[in-house]
Design an enzyme around this catalytic site. Structure first.
Site, short mmCIF file in Angstrom:
data_model
loop_
_atom_site.label_atom_id
_atom_site.label_comp_id
_atom_site.label_asym_id
_atom_site.label_seq_id
_atom_site.Cartn_x
_atom_site.Cartn_y
_atom_site.Cartn_z
N TYR A 33 0.83 -1.20 0.00
CA TYR A 33 0.00 0.00 0.00
C TYR A 33 0.86 1.25 0.00
CZ TYR A 33 0.82 1.00 5.00
OH TYR A 33 1.40 1.31 6.21
N ARG A 52 8.33 4.16 -4.50
CA ARG A 52 8.39 3.18 -3.41
C ARG A 52 7.38 2.05 -3.65
NH1 ARG A 52 7.70 5.28 2.58
NH2 ARG A 52 5.55 5.41 1.91
N ARG A 100 -7.81 -20.35 -1.71
CA ARG A 100 -6.78 -20.21 -0.67
C ARG A 100 -5.70 -21.29 -0.79
NH1 ARG A 100 -5.40 -21.66 4.48
NH2 ARG A 100 -4.49 -19.98 5.73
N LYS A 148 6.57 -1.88 2.01
CA LYS A 148 5.36 -1.31 2.61
C LYS A 148 4.18 -2.26 2.42
CE LYS A 148 3.15 3.20 3.26
NZ LYS A 148 3.24 3.23 4.71
N GLU A 182 11.42 2.44 14.68
CA GLU A 182 10.55 3.50 14.14
C GLU A 182 9.21 3.42 14.87
OE1 GLU A 182 9.53 2.75 10.00
OE2 GLU A 182 9.54 0.60 10.36
N LEU A 207 10.90 1.26 7.48
CA LEU A 207 10.38 1.74 6.20
C LEU A 207 11.07 3.06 5.90
CD1 LEU A 207 8.11 1.19 4.05
CD2 LEU A 207 6.91 3.06 5.18
#
Ligand code: PDD
Length: 307
Positions: A33, A52, A100, A148, A182, A207
């Site tokens: 995302y 990114r 799945r 991310k 972070e 990140l």
């Protein structure tokens, strides 16, 4: 004005937006995302966020659901449809819908794209002027935090701890060496007694925040000394100032860590200066910063390919 979401080729009313129950994002958190700030109708650092995103997709071997230019068109269209002046664009790409099975599905399965916007009133946010408090909590994440990914459970658990403590954010601490990695959704910074800006280098352990990179540029322009290195909680407690950075936090001063005041417990001059610099940058008053759309397109872009 109705709120629109974008789901796999269609703009739909936000409350009716839905994805398939076998979307791999839903079952495995198999996706990535980005969150891009919109200020005064323009995306801030859009190119860096899209770069990114490209990197995250590449690292996880997920293909673009639509080409990058089409995706950028959809972002502009979402801003237009939702009448967004200040707020954010959220975009999420998952590996797609398949029965799945942990291993990747067949090559024919298309990645799924979802986009939403959120209005925010940055001018009224007191966190910028009053600062926030943070707690510290063990970092329980995997070893590729540079990607991310939407797999954010450890972040959610620590953010919940912060909320329960009446704090804005949790600074995650590497259990092996006591250094701050972070925040749960932000990068962590301190300013030492000597006036040096310190933030962790961009390795697999954090990140690499787009805002983080912009702040480093601003520090350089302002002639503020900085160093990219890890710091411990102990060192942070002795800092003169501290702050967090993210697309939606900009430069948010940290005035207390685990209940202990940082410096004199008030927002300090370097935080104020960096926030002012960032606001100028986001408003397009410095090189880079506010990007497209310069003009909100009047017409709808060509329909993106249907899923
Ligand atoms: N979070 N570190 C983590 C773990 C993050 O989730 C984020 C952003 C950042 C800062 O990155 P940037 O400056 O590019 O926003 C650092 C977004 C805002 C979120 O999850 O909502």
């Amino acid at each position: 004005m109705p709120r629109y979401a974008y789901v796999n080729g269609r703009y739909v009313p936000h409350r009716e937006a839905a994805v398939h129950i076998e979307d791999r994002g839903y079952q495995f958190a198999d996706g990535v995302y980005e969150v891009v700030t919109v200020k005064d109708g323009r995306l801030v650092d859009a190119t860096a966020h899209m770069d990114r995103l490209a990197r995250s997709l590449d690292e996880l071997q997920i293909a673009w659901p639509v080409s990058r230019p089409v995706m950028e068109m959809i972002m502009a269209e979402m801003i237009r449809r939702n009448g967004l002046t200040d707020g954010l664009v959220y975009m999420q790409i998952t590996r797609g819908v398949a029965p799945r099975n942990h291993a990747f599905p067949d090559a024919g399965v298309r990645p799924a794209l979802v986009m939403t916007t959120k209005k925010m009133n940055f001018a009224k946010m007191t966190k910028f002027t009053d600062g926030v408090s943070v707690i510290t909590a063990p970092d329980q994440r995997w070893t590729r935090r540079d990607i991310k990914t939407i797999s954010l459970l450890p972040n959610c658990l620590n953010k919940q701890k912060a909320a329960e403590a009446g704090c804005y954010e949790a600074w995650q601490v590497d259990p092996h060496d006591g250094t701050v990695t972070e925040g749960t959704a932000s990068n962590a910074w301190i300013i030492t007694e000597a006036g040096e800006l310190v933030t962790r280098p961009a390795t697999h352990r954090i990140l690499n925040g787009v805002t983080r990179l912009t702040i480093l540029k601003i520090a350089e322009e302002e002639g503020l000394p900085f160093v990219e290195r890890a710091f411990t909680v102990e060192e942070a407690m002795k800092a003169k100032e501290a702050f967090i950075s993210s697309a939606t936090s900009f430069v948010t001063p940290v005035i207390a860590i685990d209940g202990r005041p940082i410096g004199d417990g008030k927002v300090g001059p370097i935080c104020r200066r960096l926030l002012a610099g960032y606001n100028e940058y986001a408003a397009g008053l410095r090189a880079g910063g506010a990007e497209w759309p310069d003009e909100i397109p009047a017409d709808e872009p060509a329909a993106p390919e249907a899923a």
